[in-house]
Design a protein around this motif. Structure first.
Motif, short mmCIF file in Angstrom:
data_model
loop_
_atom_site.label_atom_id
_atom_site.label_comp_id
_atom_site.label_asym_id
_atom_site.label_seq_id
_atom_site.Cartn_x
_atom_site.Cartn_y
_atom_site.Cartn_z
N VAL A 170 56.08 42.71 50.88
CA VAL A 170 55.46 43.59 51.86
C VAL A 170 56.34 43.69 53.10
O VAL A 170 56.92 42.69 53.54
CB VAL A 170 54.06 43.05 52.26
CG1 VAL A 170 53.48 43.83 53.44
CG2 VAL A 170 53.10 43.11 51.07
N GLY B 122 52.41 42.39 46.06
CA GLY B 122 52.28 43.43 47.07
C GLY B 122 51.23 44.44 46.64
O GLY B 122 50.38 44.14 45.78
N PRO B 123 51.23 45.65 47.20
CA PRO B 123 50.28 46.67 46.75
C PRO B 123 50.42 46.92 45.25
O PRO B 123 51.54 46.97 44.72
CB PRO B 123 50.69 47.91 47.56
CG PRO B 123 51.36 47.36 48.77
CD PRO B 123 52.07 46.12 48.31
N LEU C 160 49.14 52.94 55.21
CA LEU C 160 49.41 52.09 54.05
C LEU C 160 50.15 52.94 53.03
O LEU C 160 49.74 54.05 52.72
CB LEU C 160 48.08 51.60 53.49
CG LEU C 160 48.02 50.91 52.15
CD1 LEU C 160 48.82 49.62 52.18
CD2 LEU C 160 46.56 50.63 51.79
N ASP D 271 53.46 48.71 43.35
CA ASP D 271 54.58 48.96 44.25
C ASP D 271 55.89 48.41 43.69
O ASP D 271 55.97 47.25 43.29
CB ASP D 271 54.29 48.30 45.61
CG ASP D 271 55.27 48.73 46.69
OD1 ASP D 271 55.14 49.85 47.18
OD2 ASP D 271 56.16 47.93 47.03
N ARG D 272 56.90 49.24 43.62
CA ARG D 272 58.26 48.91 43.19
C ARG D 272 58.32 48.17 41.86
O ARG D 272 59.07 47.22 41.69
CB ARG D 272 59.00 48.18 44.30
CG ARG D 272 59.65 49.20 45.23
CD ARG D 272 60.06 48.62 46.54
NE ARG D 272 58.94 48.60 47.46
CZ ARG D 272 59.03 48.85 48.77
NH1 ARG D 272 60.19 49.15 49.28
NH2 ARG D 272 57.98 48.81 49.52
N ARG E 113 60.41 52.72 55.93
CA ARG E 113 59.78 52.46 54.64
C ARG E 113 58.81 51.27 54.67
O ARG E 113 58.87 50.38 53.80
CB ARG E 113 60.84 52.27 53.55
CG ARG E 113 61.69 53.52 53.34
CD ARG E 113 62.83 53.30 52.37
NE ARG E 113 62.37 52.98 51.02
CZ ARG E 113 61.94 53.86 50.12
NH1 ARG E 113 61.87 55.16 50.44
NH2 ARG E 113 61.56 53.48 48.92
N VAL F 76 52.48 53.14 49.23
CA VAL F 76 52.88 52.57 47.95
C VAL F 76 54.10 53.34 47.47
O VAL F 76 54.09 54.57 47.45
CB VAL F 76 51.75 52.65 46.91
CG1 VAL F 76 52.21 52.05 45.58
CG2 VAL F 76 50.51 51.94 47.40
N ARG F 77 55.14 52.60 47.10
CA ARG F 77 56.39 53.21 46.62
C ARG F 77 56.68 52.65 45.22
O ARG F 77 57.35 51.63 45.08
CB ARG F 77 57.53 52.92 47.60
CG ARG F 77 57.29 53.53 48.98
CD ARG F 77 58.39 53.18 49.97
NE ARG F 77 58.15 53.83 51.25
CZ ARG F 77 57.34 53.34 52.20
NH1 ARG F 77 56.73 52.18 52.01
NH2 ARG F 77 57.15 53.99 53.33
N ALA G 54 61.43 45.04 44.76
CA ALA G 54 61.67 45.13 46.20
C ALA G 54 62.90 44.30 46.56
O ALA G 54 63.25 43.34 45.86
CB ALA G 54 60.45 44.65 46.98
N THR H 23 55.35 49.06 54.27
CA THR H 23 54.14 49.02 53.45
C THR H 23 52.92 49.16 54.34
O THR H 23 52.01 49.94 54.06
CB THR H 23 54.05 47.67 52.70
OG1 THR H 23 55.31 47.35 52.12
CG2 THR H 23 52.98 47.71 51.64
#
Length: 276
Positions: free
Chosen positions: A156, A36-37, A14, A40-41, A186, A16-17, A151, A188
């Motif tokens: 995701v 999403g997470p 898993l 994230d982004r 990349r 996270v970016r 994103a 998720t």
């Protein structure tokens, strides 16, 4: 016939970016919300004119790492002092050109300077202050009310180790190429278990632990997947091999984009159950 027990699908990793196009971090658990997470982004690098800057144009971005911290993000790079950037909740709004956003919140000048020096390029860091501002496009499987962060197309991205194993098998057999790491794509969520390669293409929905995500579309792959994450140089793989085996409508495909329908906590090791 083998007596070995089957391995039911599970969440193998898993990620996270926090910053679009920068490297992220793997985590053991994270809250999944409609975007999403968590975290994230929510951040993006832009030029002086507000145009999005990504690793498609600047592969060196993949040499920088963004790690979520409480109330912000930590930026790191080899040979540089890390910088923690706090969410600029009182910052000024600035125009950005990313589709369906319009504007974002400018970060502190020290973040702009850190990134500009690290990339040898005049850039700025912005934060998505209002996650409801942007939505998943109907062209990418979006429905009314589906929010989207910075994103590209969906909250995701899911891949499977079975699909990567198939790709790496083609690379080894046809090209004599060493295996590629999953990070090139990349994702998720990475799912492991006894699955057919590219089975994810046919999942209408998937339950991950207590969260449920809806299939939006297959993911078409761009030049970012061809950047070697050690050298930051661009090559021809995996695009060349995917074009031989996974080309359709003039694009190559690997992984699927998903939209959260039922939020929950994502935990590595959680069962993954495809749903109809």
């Amino acid at each position: 016939m083998s007596d070995a027990p089957s391995r039911p699908p599970r969440l193998a990793s898993l990620a996270v970016r926090p910053v679009k196009s920068l490297r992220g971090v793997e985590v053991e658990r994270v809250a999944l919300d409609r975007l999403g997470p968590r975290g994230d982004r929510r951040w993006m690098v832009v030029g002086p004119d507000g145009a999005t800057v990504t690793a498609r144009q600047v592969p060196a971005m993949l040499g920088l790492t963004a790690r979520p911290v409480d109330g912000g993000v930590e930026l790191t790079a080899p040979g540089r002092v890390p910088l923690v950037v706090h969410e600029p909740r009182a910052g000024r709004r600035v125009p950005v050109t990313l589709s369906r956003v319009g504007e974002a919140t400018a970060c502190a000048a020290e973040a702009d300077a850190w990134l500009s020096e690290a990339l040898a390029l005049a850039v700025r860091l912005v934060w998505l202050d209002d996650p409801a501002r942007r939505s998943v496009s109907p062209d990418h499987g979006g429905r009314p009310g589906d929010p989207l962060s910075f994103a590209d197309a969906a909250p995701v991205l899911l891949t499977t180790t079975a699909s990567l194993d198939a790709l790496n098998g083609w690379l080894a057999h046809e090209r004599g190429h060493p295996p590629l790491p999953m990070e090139r794509f990349r994702p998720t969520l990475v799912v492991d278990g006894d699955l057919e390669p590219f089975a994810e293409d046919r999942w209408a929905r998937v339950r991950v632990g207590d969260a449920v995500l809806r299939f939006a579309e297959r993911c078409d792959r761009c030049v970012m997947t061809t950047v070697d994450l050690d050298t930051l140089r661009t090559g021809t793989e995996p695009t060349r091999t995917l074009a031989r085996h996974r080309r359709e409508d003039g694009k190559v495909w690997f992984g699927v984009r998903l939209v959260p329908e039922q939020v929950g906590e994502l935990v590595v090791g959680a069962p993954v159950v495809p749903l109809t």
